[in-house]
Design a protein around this motif. Structure first.
Motif: not given
Ligand SMILES: [Zn+2]
Length: 500
Positions: A116-122, A124-129, A180-188, A195-197
């Protein structure tokens, strides 16, 4: 130790052995059960707790077994003041690596439960909790420098205002490369992995899953209902699936499955209206189209390898023990810098594949570079009621001239014929590897082959202190031959002794 029984159709178990301890529980909620006691729980994924005086000789051991309804992560701690051992069931982040998944490069966050996880757009950073979890991974800063990722940082996160103060959270931060930005990030997530692409797109709606050693399923989810077509090409082990391009977005791709059912899947996007999905089956594999309707939004195809299903070794369990691991590297070669723990694991993985292809059930005491205690290894095999146990090692000698293969066994246990097992495997090693025959050796004190209750051997594949053998084992080809030699020996032992 943790035993993934769910791999073999049973339940997972967490087993705690407490040496030099007597069992004296006076709790009426436990009932007598054979030599021990048990209590039903049925809460939070825990089915039951069992306890017994497991061993009296050579050491007094009390064993606690926790039966689980599903795979769970755990953390064990000891409180000195209250003299209590505490087991927390919570997810654990055990590894982070870059790997190709679904035809794209992914950051794989490996955990021990369905996460179970949260994904955040910061920015220049992507956070996965990862929620309700504990960090069990040492490398807290990984430099990447590709795929749009600068580096990956990991920490046990002190909850901020977004969380409760008692929440246990592992925070994974991906520092993105410039532009790079969050719009190119896909988490599944896939099973127990997140998996973080970044900047590389996975095949969406295309899901292939291995279920057992002889079965798997391919699911293709369409965005809208559509018609599809499936064809078997005679005498070719090839099926061709035609999927309309306006119902799903795939890409030209070659996926190497290389399991027991499918060799590879080619997705061809050259046609203007259809994707042609070419599925190359392994010898012995049949497929069944399980899709419910001819016009559908989910195509389901099941694969089964009949050859493996009907194998005479079906249901036979071989435990493969890659020697050393983690903080225990084993022997080390000075010229090519080879580590015994790595050679042993590589050979074990190759042997595992050969055994699975022949229809054996297998269990590896370790599948990566982790430390496993000496008593834990045979204990795993005993708990699984394995039929045979093979420990893989590479040898070392101060005299560089010493070379060859050797198999160690325990000749003191009349309940199992370790010596015959050792002799058969050693003969196959000499033959396949064309190596010096250093014979079989009675070694009654070696823990892994003494504590096991089934035929067990410890194979020394080569001397990494000998320059010629060192150069050989540095190659994949030779390690494959090592695995093949062990496989031939194990198979012969089953054919000529256990299944006779
Ligand atoms: Zn060793």
């Amino acid at each position: 130790m943790y035993l993934p029984g769910s791999k073999f159709g049973g339940n997972d178990r967490l087993i705690l052995d407490i040496p030099n301890a007597d069992l004296k529980i006076n709790d009426s909620s436990f009932i007598k059960d054979g030599k021990g006691i048990r209590k039903k729980v049925y809460d939070n994924g825990i089915m039951a707790i069992r306890a017994s005086n497991f061993e009296t000789t050579p050491r007094n051991v009390t064993r606690i077994v926790i039966d689980l309804a599903m795979p769970r992560g755990y953390d064990i701690s000891f409180d000195k003041d209250s003299n209590k051992i505490k087991v927390d069931f919570l997810n654990t982040v055990k590894n982070i690596k870059l790997e190709e998944r679904n035809n794209a490069e992914a950051v794989v966050i490996q955990t021990d439960e369905v996460p179970v996880y949260n994904v955040m757009d910061l920015g220049d950073r992507v956070v996965v909790d990862v929620l309700n979890s504990k960090l069990k991974f040492n490398n807290n800063k990984i430099s990447v420098g590709k795929n749009g990722i600068k580096r990956i940082r990991t920490a046990q996160f002190k909850p901020d205002q977004n969380y409760d103060k008692d929440d246990k959270i592992v925070r994974v931060v991906l520092d993105l490369e410039e532009g790079q930005s969050f719009k190119n990030v896909f988490v599944d997530h896939e099973g127990m992995d997140i998996l973080v692409y970044v900047n590389d797109k996975p095949l969406q709606g295309f899901n292939y899953k291995k279920e057992t050693i002889n079965s798997s399923t391919l699911k293709i989810s369409l965005e809208k209902e559509g018609k599809y077509n499936i064809d078997y090409v005679d005498n070719s082990n090839l099926i061709i699936l035609k999927v309309p391009k306006d119902k799903i977005e795939l890409a030209n791709a070659q996926l190497n499955m290389n399991d027991n059912m499918i060799e590879k899947i080619d997705i061809d996007d050259k046609d203007s209206d259809y994707y042609y999905i070419n599925i190359k089956l392994k010898d012995g594999t049949d497929y069944v189209d399980k899709t419910k309707y001819s016009v559908t939004d989910e195509i389901i195809i099941k694969f089964e390898n009949k050859k493996i299903k009907n194998s005479k070794y079906k249901g036979k369990m071989v435990v493969i023990d890659a020697g050393h691991g983690g903080k225990d590297p084993g022997a080390h070669s000075s010229r090519l810098n080879l580590q015994e723990k790595e050679l042993a694991l590589d050979t074990a993985i190759r042997l595992n594949k050969l055994l699975e292809e022949a229809g054996f059930n297998t269990f590896m005491t370790r599948e990566d570079d982790t430390y496993i205690g000496l008593y834990e290894r045979p204990s795993m095999a005993n708990e699984l009621n394995a039929d045979a146990f093979v420990s893989i090692h590479y040898n070392w000698h101060p005299n560089k001239k010493v070379s060859g293969v050797q198999v160690l066994y325990n000749g003191d246990d009349p309940t199992r014929d370790n010596k015959t097992f050792a002799r058969i495997v050693k003969n196959e090693m000499v033959k396949e590897l064309n190596a010096v025959d250093r014979g079989i050796v009675h070694r009654p004190k070696l823990v892994v082959i003494r504590e096991t209750k089934m035929p067990a051997i410890l194979a020394e594949m080569a001397f990494i202190s000998n320059p010629t053998e060192e150069a050989k084992v540095a190659t994949q080809e030779y390690r494959q031959k090592c695995a093949k030699a062990l496989f031939d020996g194990i198979k012969r032992y089953f054919d000529e002794v256990l299944l006779k």
